[in-house]
Write a protein that holds these residues in place. Structure first.
Motif, PDB file in Angstrom:
ATOM      1  N   ARG A 157       0.642  33.975 111.133  1.00  0.00           N
ATOM      2  CA  ARG A 157       1.656  35.015 111.321  1.00  0.00           C
ATOM      3  C   ARG A 157       2.580  34.717 112.490  1.00  0.00           C
ATOM      4  O   ARG A 157       3.742  35.103 112.493  1.00  0.00           O
ATOM      5  CB  ARG A 157       0.978  36.373 111.544  1.00  0.00           C
ATOM      6  CG  ARG A 157       0.407  36.981 110.296  1.00  0.00           C
ATOM      7  CD  ARG A 157      -0.020  38.431 110.521  1.00  0.00           C
ATOM      8  NE  ARG A 157      -1.111  38.544 111.459  1.00  0.00           N
ATOM      9  CZ  ARG A 157      -2.379  38.714 111.104  1.00  0.00           C
ATOM     10  NH1 ARG A 157      -2.706  38.755 109.829  1.00  0.00           N
ATOM     11  NH2 ARG A 157      -3.320  38.835 112.008  1.00  0.00           N
ATOM     12  N   HIS A 202       0.944  39.674 115.875  1.00  0.00           N
ATOM     13  CA  HIS A 202       0.939  38.803 114.697  1.00  0.00           C
ATOM     14  C   HIS A 202       0.274  37.454 114.967  1.00  0.00           C
ATOM     15  O   HIS A 202       0.498  36.500 114.244  1.00  0.00           O
ATOM     16  CB  HIS A 202       2.355  38.625 114.137  1.00  0.00           C
ATOM     17  CG  HIS A 202       3.278  37.789 114.973  1.00  0.00           C
ATOM     18  ND1 HIS A 202       4.445  37.260 114.471  1.00  0.00           N
ATOM     19  CD2 HIS A 202       3.215  37.392 116.251  1.00  0.00           C
ATOM     20  CE1 HIS A 202       5.062  36.573 115.399  1.00  0.00           C
ATOM     21  NE2 HIS A 202       4.348  36.645 116.479  1.00  0.00           N
ATOM     22  N   TRP A 206      -2.954  34.631 107.772  1.00  0.00           N
ATOM     23  CA  TRP A 206      -2.627  35.545 106.675  1.00  0.00           C
ATOM     24  C   TRP A 206      -2.413  34.701 105.423  1.00  0.00           C
ATOM     25  O   TRP A 206      -2.438  33.477 105.476  1.00  0.00           O
ATOM     26  CB  TRP A 206      -1.360  36.352 106.987  1.00  0.00           C
ATOM     27  CG  TRP A 206      -0.094  35.571 106.839  1.00  0.00           C
ATOM     28  CD1 TRP A 206       0.336  34.537 107.630  1.00  0.00           C
ATOM     29  CD2 TRP A 206       0.899  35.720 105.820  1.00  0.00           C
ATOM     30  NE1 TRP A 206       1.527  34.049 107.178  1.00  0.00           N
ATOM     31  CE2 TRP A 206       1.909  34.756 106.060  1.00  0.00           C
ATOM     32  CE3 TRP A 206       1.031  36.587 104.731  1.00  0.00           C
ATOM     33  CZ2 TRP A 206       3.025  34.622 105.252  1.00  0.00           C
ATOM     34  CZ3 TRP A 206       2.155  36.454 103.939  1.00  0.00           C
ATOM     35  CH2 TRP A 206       3.145  35.490 104.196  1.00  0.00           C
ATOM     36  N   ALA A 220      -4.749  39.510 100.953  1.00  0.00           N
ATOM     37  CA  ALA A 220      -4.328  38.803 102.161  1.00  0.00           C
ATOM     38  C   ALA A 220      -2.872  38.359 102.095  1.00  0.00           C
ATOM     39  O   ALA A 220      -2.399  37.643 102.972  1.00  0.00           O
ATOM     40  CB  ALA A 220      -5.225  37.579 102.388  1.00  0.00           C
ATOM     41  N   PRO A 223       1.396  40.010 105.528  1.00  0.00           N
ATOM     42  CA  PRO A 223       1.147  39.576 106.903  1.00  0.00           C
ATOM     43  C   PRO A 223       0.648  40.693 107.810  1.00  0.00           C
ATOM     44  O   PRO A 223       0.262  40.443 108.947  1.00  0.00           O
ATOM     45  CB  PRO A 223       2.512  39.052 107.366  1.00  0.00           C
ATOM     46  CG  PRO A 223       3.489  39.718 106.479  1.00  0.00           C
ATOM     47  CD  PRO A 223       2.811  39.896 105.158  1.00  0.00           C
TER      48      PRO A 223
END
Length: 319
Positions: A157, A202, A206, A220, A223
């Motif tokens: 991410r 983040h 992901w 998944a 994100p």
């Protein structure tokens, strides 16, 4: 020639003429594209006066490893949703973020008006040509997917770019990405709608298995799934188009989706496997084109269907 065939021929001629006139009118319509760029880095640094061409320095990462796109104070845990907390180019108003976005992370925006679709470029050079400042438009080569030594493949991410798209016309949108100075691949995940995540960490993986589980996006594929956040992210059910990874990747570098007039779409773009896990080493150029669906086409189809039915009814009554 029978009355029915003559009437049908006239109808076809009228419909074609009408379509031609409508297409001419559409081609003469003025289309406008407005690109918008976040000029703040992860730490909230002001990048709005940056006139240094990254090609001259080789430095595409203006902050740490290139993390950018934070807005409204979203990266700082103690700061909530403060509107207008970031610097932007191409926007105005009390909340200067593209489309009034109130979430935590956004890199760019694109608005197409005029009812005729259009074509625009998202890049640091478009930012400079339009606004005189080099925006930080880049993504890690492993942001959408990177090679992993484990059983599955996953993106990172960190350094994944997010853009918002909106048009006042309904039609097919095509995205085509390429590196500025490096050859590589890019992946996309496109959602209908906008998130409302006001705080967002983040750092983490992901997109496990690259949307290949059961041949479709999985839990998944957003994100926001698994990320420490405040607010509501986008759901997997909101995905309208996506790249596929694995042994037989598809929709890499170029992808299309149907956009509805007035609807905002969230476009996540990242590098696909061909580099490091999270280091930003190059910018990207994203060409966005929309071809609208002319109303005349639908009217022509309806007219044809009506007259075909008329002809059939006449044939039956004459039998």
């Amino acid at each position: 020639m029978s009355f029915t065939k003559t009437k049908l021929a006239k109808a076809v001629a009228i419909a074609i003429a009408g379509s031609a006139l409508s297409v001419t009118a559409i081609s003469d319509a003025s289309a406008a594209t407005t690109t918008m760029y976040n000029l703040s880095t992860a730490g909230g640094a002001d990048n709005s006066t940056n006139t240094t061409d990254p090609l001259s320095t080789g430095n595409w990462a203006l902050y740490l490893d290139g993390t950018d796109g934070w807005t409204n104070g979203g990266i700082v845990p103690s700061v909530g949703n403060g509107t207008g907390a970031s610097k932007w180019a191409g926007t105005s108003g009390a909340n200067n973020v593209a489309f009034g976005y109130t979430g935590a992370h956004l890199n760019w925006g694109l608005n197409i008006t005029g009812g005729n679709g259009g074509t625009a470029e998202i890049s640091t050079y478009d930012s400079f040509n339009r606004y005189g400042v080099y925006a930080d438009i880049d993504t890690s080569k492993g942001a959408w997917s990177a090679l992993n030594t484990g059983a599955s493949f996953a993106g990172w991410r960190h350094d994944l770019d997010l853009g918002l798209f909106k048009s006042d016309a309904t039609g097919l949108v095509t995205l085509s990405a390429q590196g500025i100075q490096e050859t590589g691949n890019f992946g996309f995940t496109i959602f209908k709608g906008v998130d409302s995540v006001t705080k967002y960490n983040h750092h983490g993986s992901w997109n496990a298995d690259n949307n290949t589980q059961a041949g479709a996006p999985n839990s998944a594929s957003s994100p926001y799934v698994g990320a420490v956040q405040a607010g509501t992210g986008l759901n997997v059910t909101d995905i309208v188009a996506y790249s596929i990874g694995g042994a037989n990747p598809s929709n890499l570098n170029t992808i299309s989706f149907n956009a509805e007039a007035g609807q905002i779409y969230s476009i996540f773009v990242g590098g696909y496997r061909n580099g490091t896990w999270y280091d930003t080493t190059d910018g990207y150029k994203l060409t966005v084109s929309q071809v609208p669906v002319p109303g005349a086409v639908w009217l022509f189809g309806s007219a044809m269907a009506g007259f075909v039915g008329f002809g059939r009814r006449k044939s039956k009554s004459a039998a």
